[in-house]
Scaffold this motif. Structure first.
Motif, PDB file in Angstrom:
ATOM      1  N   ARG A 171      -0.466 -34.211  32.010  1.00  0.00           N
ATOM      2  CA  ARG A 171       0.976 -33.440  32.296  1.00  0.00           C
ATOM      3  C   ARG A 171       1.908 -33.826  31.209  1.00  0.00           C
ATOM      4  N   GLY A 172       2.515 -33.092  30.653  1.00  0.00           N
ATOM      5  CA  GLY A 172       3.524 -33.507  29.311  1.00  0.00           C
ATOM      6  C   GLY A 172       2.872 -34.135  28.139  1.00  0.00           C
ATOM      7  N   ARG A 173       1.427 -34.122  27.813  1.00  0.00           N
ATOM      8  CA  ARG A 173       1.033 -34.613  26.911  1.00  0.00           C
ATOM      9  C   ARG A 173      -0.041 -33.840  26.313  1.00  0.00           C
ATOM     10  N   GLY A 174      -0.374 -32.666  26.743  1.00  0.00           N
ATOM     11  CA  GLY A 174      -1.295 -31.497  26.310  1.00  0.00           C
ATOM     12  C   GLY A 174      -2.418 -31.813  26.711  1.00  0.00           C
ATOM     13  N   MET A 175      -3.358 -31.335  26.035  1.00  0.00           N
ATOM     14  CA  MET A 175      -4.780 -31.253  26.724  1.00  0.00           C
ATOM     15  C   MET A 175      -5.719 -32.268  25.853  1.00  0.00           C
ATOM     16  N   VAL A 176      -6.733 -32.584  26.654  1.00  0.00           N
ATOM     17  CA  VAL A 176      -7.642 -33.899  26.145  1.00  0.00           C
ATOM     18  C   VAL A 176      -8.808 -33.259  26.461  1.00  0.00           C
ATOM     19  N   VAL A 177     -10.066 -33.662  25.764  1.00  0.00           N
ATOM     20  CA  VAL A 177     -11.337 -33.635  26.142  1.00  0.00           C
ATOM     21  C   VAL A 177     -11.617 -34.460  27.349  1.00  0.00           C
ATOM     22  N   ILE A 209      -7.067 -32.308  21.736  1.00  0.00           N
ATOM     23  CA  ILE A 209      -7.333 -31.417  21.158  1.00  0.00           C
ATOM     24  C   ILE A 209      -6.043 -30.479  20.429  1.00  0.00           C
ATOM     25  N   PRO A 210      -6.253 -29.713  19.532  1.00  0.00           N
ATOM     26  CA  PRO A 210      -4.949 -29.164  19.038  1.00  0.00           C
ATOM     27  C   PRO A 210      -4.425 -28.456  19.742  1.00  0.00           C
ATOM     28  N   SER A 211      -2.845 -28.230  19.776  1.00  0.00           N
ATOM     29  CA  SER A 211      -2.182 -27.558  20.856  1.00  0.00           C
ATOM     30  C   SER A 211      -2.474 -26.190  20.567  1.00  0.00           C
ATOM     31  N   VAL A 212      -2.180 -25.385  21.782  1.00  0.00           N
ATOM     32  CA  VAL A 212      -2.566 -23.837  21.526  1.00  0.00           C
ATOM     33  C   VAL A 212      -1.728 -23.161  20.136  1.00  0.00           C
ATOM     34  N   ARG A 213      -0.351 -23.711  19.886  1.00  0.00           N
ATOM     35  CA  ARG A 213      -0.018 -22.881  18.629  1.00  0.00           C
ATOM     36  C   ARG A 213      -0.263 -23.397  17.414  1.00  0.00           C
ATOM     37  N   GLU A 214      -0.881 -24.784  17.300  1.00  0.00           N
ATOM     38  CA  GLU A 214      -1.512 -25.210  15.938  1.00  0.00           C
ATOM     39  C   GLU A 214      -2.559 -24.581  15.759  1.00  0.00           C
ATOM     40  N   MET A 215      -3.450 -24.703  16.755  1.00  0.00           N
ATOM     41  CA  MET A 215      -4.751 -24.095  16.672  1.00  0.00           C
ATOM     42  C   MET A 215      -4.641 -22.277  16.260  1.00  0.00           C
ATOM     43  N   ILE A 225      -4.662 -16.549  14.075  1.00  0.00           N
ATOM     44  CA  ILE A 225      -5.026 -15.711  15.028  1.00  0.00           C
ATOM     45  C   ILE A 225      -3.929 -15.642  16.058  1.00  0.00           C
ATOM     46  N   ASN A 226      -3.968 -14.903  17.130  1.00  0.00           N
ATOM     47  CA  ASN A 226      -2.945 -14.571  18.392  1.00  0.00           C
ATOM     48  C   ASN A 226      -2.911 -15.793  19.286  1.00  0.00           C
ATOM     49  N   PRO A 227      -1.816 -16.336  19.325  1.00  0.00           N
ATOM     50  CA  PRO A 227      -1.830 -17.568  20.405  1.00  0.00           C
ATOM     51  C   PRO A 227      -2.223 -17.255  21.559  1.00  0.00           C
TER      52      PRO A 227
END
Lengths: 135, 135, 135, 135
Positions: B70-76, B36-42, B48-50
DNA sequence: GTGGTCTAGACCACC
DNA sequence: GTGGTCTAGACCACG
């Protein structure tokens, strides 16, 4: 007039007091011209801070449900019942709108929402009739 | 995954993000294992605020809808779809039931409640379509 | 926006804050959409309790002069100026009525009251013109 | 000495009593040395709390309008008329000046202020006449 | 950081 | 006795 408070249900305590007083007026539990419990008395019976009751009563004054007799306390104002009955309906309508918006946003189809609504309505009415017969 | 936010509708923004991510999962817009999109991207996309996105993602982790690689972000996460589908319906259905019970208890007639419901539904769908076209 | 408080003049502090914010809006010192000082900031600059400011802001919300941007503070609402201008006039009119009632009750003749009024009016206007020229 | 009370006009009841007693003295309705009604009698006549009358009489004593004759009740003091006449005009005139200054400062036009004043005056006089006829 | 709610306790004016 | 105002300090949700 009996008021019940649930301090943990998310709704502010003062708001719960406001609603229940309005409900009592709408249901003729208290009539226009009759006094309502004093700030201190209400605070004592509900075991909450007098300031919290004061705030609820302030809002009821703004909503023209009660009025002050200087030095003698507060009474239900003459136009209160009409106000309470109509405000109650508008509150419920707002709640319905909120829920429907949430349902739509969460991706439910109109037919799906309508089905859930009708199911809830018929079961709620059955329970309501049942409790009517009891009383 | 397209997410629409209405900062003025009373529902917390982070909660709106949570709902819409769950909606996307339930509708197979995003599949288990997909990122899913990274926090910053979203945050940038929604303007909106990160911190707000962070909070939404935190809740999605608690609900086991997403997980950190770890190190690859978040996934469903693997069980996400099942969770989202069931939670969506149960939550919304519960809310509808609660509101309908309140409406009946407050003395509204069935036809009156139904009318308020249909009005809310049609206006909510219009707004939903409009925001779809914008995006 | 500069606000001055006199804690000893009989008018409640929160009411003084309300009036001065409304006055600032009516005089275009602050424009619709612009933020007003946060509760804490206003409390610090006036050296009063934040709760007192909170109460003033609550009334300004009820009067639809300001509105909340969740988590980001309060701003002057779009219709605020119109409201403030008209409310200012109605407040002054009420004050005039109160004073006149007192004068009549205290036994002054109509002509006597009128004379005092006209004298006050002409001297007040002269002083007002003078201060206009200064600025 | 006839006294009229309006419990709903914002002016404290005891203050209304004070004013009307002073008015009666200024208008020679009661003369220096004459007794004024006892606290109980006055309270019964006006259907108000004796404490309230007591408070009014206390203030009248402080203002040297009445004095206690041991064992014989209260009488209008010798210098009372002079005090009442001058205090009446100065108090009311000051109030009028204050209000007019506020009105001018708030940006109302002279004609606008005068209109509000005349409206207040005529309605106040009508109410005053009406209450005269009642008694 | 923002506003919102609640408690505790004080002082005041009024009746 | 009544309501009205203010202070002090705490905790919460939201962004």
């Amino acid at each position: 007039m009996q008021v019940m408070i649930d301090p943990d249900n998310g709704v502010p305590i003062y708001e719960q007091v406001v609603r229940q007083v309005k409900y009592a007026v709408a249901e003729n539990v208290v009539l226009p011209g009759q006094p309502i419990p004093s700030v201190r008395e209400m605070a004592k019976t509900l075991a909450i801070n007098p300031n919290t009751v004061q705030r609820a009563y302030l809002q009821l004054q703004n909503d023209q449900v009660i009025e002050v007799l200087r030095g003698r306390g507060m009474v239900v104002s003459s136009g209160a019942k009409k106000i309470c009955v109509s405000s109650r309906k508008s509150v419920v309508t707002n709640r319905i709108e909120t829920v429907v918006v949430e349902a739509v946003q969460s991706g439910m189809e109109a037919e799906e929402i309508r089905h859930a609504f009708e199911a809830a309505l018929s079961s709620a009415r059955q329970r309501d009739k049942a409790s009517d017969q009891e009383s």
